[in-house]
Design an enzyme around this catalytic site. Structure first.
Site, PDB file in Angstrom:
ATOM      1  N   LYS A  13     -44.482 -31.234 -31.054  1.00 42.26           N
ATOM      2  CA  LYS A  13     -43.028 -31.304 -30.824  1.00 42.26           C
ATOM      3  C   LYS A  13     -42.473 -32.654 -31.270  1.00 42.26           C
ATOM      4  CE  LYS A  13     -43.403 -30.755 -26.379  1.00 42.26           C
ATOM      5  NZ  LYS A  13     -44.885 -30.660 -26.276  1.00 42.26           N
ATOM      6  N   ARG A  88     -38.515 -28.961 -19.123  1.00 42.58           N
ATOM      7  CA  ARG A  88     -39.900 -28.552 -18.911  1.00 42.58           C
ATOM      8  C   ARG A  88     -40.016 -27.608 -17.720  1.00 42.58           C
ATOM      9  NH1 ARG A  88     -42.521 -33.361 -21.447  1.00 42.58           N
ATOM     10  NH2 ARG A  88     -44.700 -32.859 -21.863  1.00 42.58           N
ATOM     11  N   ARG A 127     -54.964 -37.781 -30.828  1.00 40.92           N
ATOM     12  CA  ARG A 127     -53.653 -38.436 -30.961  1.00 40.92           C
ATOM     13  C   ARG A 127     -53.792 -39.935 -30.718  1.00 40.92           C
ATOM     14  NH1 ARG A 127     -48.524 -36.005 -28.074  1.00 40.92           N
ATOM     15  NH2 ARG A 127     -49.879 -35.929 -26.244  1.00 40.92           N
ATOM     16  N   ARG A 160     -53.367 -42.391 -25.476  1.00 40.39           N
ATOM     17  CA  ARG A 160     -52.563 -42.393 -24.247  1.00 40.39           C
ATOM     18  C   ARG A 160     -53.445 -42.064 -23.047  1.00 40.39           C
ATOM     19  NH1 ARG A 160     -47.451 -38.574 -25.605  1.00 40.39           N
ATOM     20  NH2 ARG A 160     -47.977 -37.799 -23.530  1.00 40.39           N
ATOM     21  N   ARG A 171     -52.587 -30.820 -17.705  1.00 40.84           N
ATOM     22  CA  ARG A 171     -51.294 -30.730 -18.401  1.00 40.84           C
ATOM     23  C   ARG A 171     -51.108 -29.331 -18.989  1.00 40.84           C
ATOM     24  NH1 ARG A 171     -51.120 -35.480 -22.451  1.00 40.84           N
ATOM     25  NH2 ARG A 171     -48.957 -34.859 -22.692  1.00 40.84           N
TER      26      ARG A 171
HETATM   27  P1  ADP Z   1     -46.274 -33.179 -28.645  1.00 40.26           P
HETATM   28  O1  ADP Z   1     -45.063 -34.042 -28.879  1.00 40.26           O
HETATM   29  O2  ADP Z   1     -45.973 -31.717 -28.694  1.00 40.26           O
HETATM   30  O3  ADP Z   1     -47.036 -33.572 -27.415  1.00 40.26           O
HETATM   31  P2  ADP Z   1     -47.350 -34.580 -31.025  1.00 40.26           P
HETATM   32  O4  ADP Z   1     -46.234 -34.410 -31.999  1.00 40.26           O
HETATM   33  O5  ADP Z   1     -47.536 -35.925 -30.431  1.00 40.26           O
HETATM   34  O6  ADP Z   1     -47.259 -33.435 -29.862  1.00 40.26           O
HETATM   35  O7  ADP Z   1     -48.694 -34.101 -31.747  1.00 40.26           O
HETATM   36  C1  ADP Z   1     -49.944 -34.113 -31.051  1.00 40.26           C
HETATM   37  C2  ADP Z   1     -51.039 -34.613 -31.985  1.00 40.26           C
HETATM   38  O8  ADP Z   1     -51.251 -33.675 -33.040  1.00 40.26           O
HETATM   39  C3  ADP Z   1     -50.714 -35.945 -32.666  1.00 40.26           C
HETATM   40  O9  ADP Z   1     -51.911 -36.655 -32.820  1.00 40.26           O
HETATM   41  C4  ADP Z   1     -50.145 -35.518 -34.029  1.00 40.26           C
HETATM   42  O10 ADP Z   1     -50.339 -36.533 -35.002  1.00 40.26           O
HETATM   43  C5  ADP Z   1     -50.956 -34.272 -34.321  1.00 40.26           C
HETATM   44  N1  ADP Z   1     -50.215 -33.240 -35.079  1.00 40.26           N
HETATM   45  C6  ADP Z   1     -48.887 -32.959 -35.001  1.00 40.26           C
HETATM   46  N2  ADP Z   1     -48.568 -31.938 -35.827  1.00 40.26           N
HETATM   47  C7  ADP Z   1     -49.731 -31.552 -36.421  1.00 40.26           C
HETATM   48  C8  ADP Z   1     -50.086 -30.537 -37.366  1.00 40.26           C
HETATM   49  N3  ADP Z   1     -49.157 -29.686 -37.851  1.00 40.26           N
HETATM   50  N4  ADP Z   1     -51.383 -30.422 -37.726  1.00 40.26           N
HETATM   51  C9  ADP Z   1     -52.317 -31.255 -37.214  1.00 40.26           C
HETATM   52  N5  ADP Z   1     -52.066 -32.238 -36.336  1.00 40.26           N
HETATM   53  C10 ADP Z   1     -50.797 -32.385 -35.922  1.00 40.26           C
HETATM   54  P1  AMP Z   2     -44.708 -36.129 -23.268  1.00 41.41           P
HETATM   55  O1  AMP Z   2     -44.585 -37.464 -23.896  1.00 41.41           O
HETATM   56  O2  AMP Z   2     -43.555 -35.209 -23.578  1.00 41.41           O
HETATM   57  O3  AMP Z   2     -46.056 -35.481 -23.518  1.00 41.41           O
HETATM   58  O4  AMP Z   2     -44.617 -36.377 -21.680  1.00 41.41           O
HETATM   59  C1  AMP Z   2     -45.600 -37.146 -21.010  1.00 41.41           C
HETATM   60  C2  AMP Z   2     -45.470 -36.942 -19.500  1.00 41.41           C
HETATM   61  O5  AMP Z   2     -44.181 -37.401 -19.044  1.00 41.41           O
HETATM   62  C3  AMP Z   2     -45.568 -35.497 -18.998  1.00 41.41           C
HETATM   63  O6  AMP Z   2     -46.907 -35.049 -18.843  1.00 41.41           O
HETATM   64  C4  AMP Z   2     -44.818 -35.609 -17.661  1.00 41.41           C
HETATM   65  O7  AMP Z   2     -45.623 -36.216 -16.663  1.00 41.41           O
HETATM   66  C5  AMP Z   2     -43.687 -36.589 -18.003  1.00 41.41           C
HETATM   67  N1  AMP Z   2     -42.486 -35.859 -18.493  1.00 41.41           N
HETATM   68  C6  AMP Z   2     -41.935 -35.935 -19.733  1.00 41.41           C
HETATM   69  N2  AMP Z   2     -40.862 -35.135 -19.820  1.00 41.41           N
HETATM   70  C7  AMP Z   2     -40.725 -34.527 -18.610  1.00 41.41           C
HETATM   71  C8  AMP Z   2     -39.832 -33.566 -18.066  1.00 41.41           C
HETATM   72  N3  AMP Z   2     -38.827 -33.043 -18.799  1.00 41.41           N
HETATM   73  N4  AMP Z   2     -40.019 -33.167 -16.778  1.00 41.41           N
HETATM   74  C9  AMP Z   2     -40.995 -33.695 -16.029  1.00 41.41           C
HETATM   75  N5  AMP Z   2     -41.901 -34.572 -16.469  1.00 41.41           N
HETATM   76  C10 AMP Z   2     -41.765 -35.003 -17.755  1.00 41.41           C
END
Ligand code: ADP
Ligand code: AMP
Length: 213
Positions: A13, A88, A127, A160, A171
């Site tokens: 995302k 969420r 990641r 992270r 999660r």
């Molecule tokens: P989210 O925001 O949904 O938690 P991220 O955008 O941070 O996810 O992506 C999660 C991990 O997967 C990161 O390490 C990112 O670089 C990698 N990633 C994102 N899109 C792709 C893809 N299409 N193919 C492979 N790896 C990806």
């Molecule tokens: P993210 O960076 O989107 O993966 O979010 C990391 C963490 O932040 C999540 O696992 C939650 O603990 C918290 N968080 C982020 N967005 C929300 C939301 N909309 N509602 C509740 N918790 C959130």
């Protein structure tokens, strides 16, 4: 254009939201990034949020909703935004919906980045995030030019805390219980569009641009 990104943690995302924000010149709003910035700055909100984030749980709606509504009320959001990680829960979606309806406004698209659970563990354990600018990489799929160093600002890349395997499982459970019902919520509003998030980053983006144009 007002866009919501839906999908499991690690689905991509944030990666896609940043690309959308750049292409359509709208702000990228990540509640996760807002919480992490507060943790880094040692604010009261950050300390409270950290208790939940470290366990892979959601930060309570009361805290999260206020932050988000304040952010989207800022001037740079007038022409739209891309929300990443919000809503969420169904109550979060209802509050956003009510706030927008009161302004005679609505969400244009909820983009569901669909990635099966089997791929999620790999996505999150690989990641790496920049400690300074928040850029994200993947050690296998989207590596930085220099291992452990951010391409954009040369700062250190870290895993992270909540991407450690013991937290990832929580999660994912939380996602299925509390967030997945939003797919139905936005489908009923006829704004849901699903893309195959297992493709490479550029192909996922091309599919999203096709929807948004
Ligand atoms: P989210 O925001 O949904 O938690 P991220 O955008 O941070 O996810 O992506 C999660 C991990 O997967 C990161 O390490 C990112 O670089 C990698 N990633 C994102 N899109 C792709 C893809 N299409 N193919 C492979 N790896 C990806
Ligand atoms: P993210 O960076 O989107 O993966 O979010 C990391 C963490 O932040 C999540 O696992 C939650 O603990 C918290 N968080 C982020 N967005 C929300 C939301 N909309 N509602 C509740 N918790 C959130």
């Amino acid at each position: 254009m007002k866009i919501i990104m839906l999908g499991a943690p690690g689905a991509g995302k944030g990666t896609q939201a940043k690309m959308i924000a750049e292409k359509f010149a709208i702000p990228h709003i990540s509640t996760g990034d807002i919480f992490r910035a507060n943790i880094k700055n040692g604010t009261e909100l950050g300390m409270e949020a950290k208790k939940y984030m470290d366990q892979g749980l959601l930060v309570p709606d009361e805290l999260t909703v206020k932050i988000l509504l304040d952010r989207v009320a800022q001037k740079d959001c007038t022409d739209g935004y891309v929300l990443d990680g919000f809503p969420r829960t169904i109550p979060q979606a209802q509050v956003l919906d009510k706030a927008l309806t009161e302004l005679g406004d609505h969400i244009d698209y909820a983009i569901n980045v669909d990635v099966p659970d089997e791929n999620i563990i790999n996505r999150m354990s690989g990641r790496r995030a920049c400690v300074t600018c928040g850029a994200t990489y993947h050690i296998e799929h989207i590596p930085p030019q220099k291992e452990g160093i951010c391409d954009k600002c040369n700062a250190e890349l870290i895993l992270r805390d909540d991407d450690k395997p013991e937290t990832v499982k929580n999660r994912l459970d939380v996602y299925h219980k509390q967030t997945q019902p939003l797919i139905e919520f936005y489908s009923e509003k006829e704004v849901l569009r699903t893309v195959d998030g297992t493709q490479d980053m550029q192909n996922v983006f091309a599919a999203i641009v096709e929807i948004l144009k």
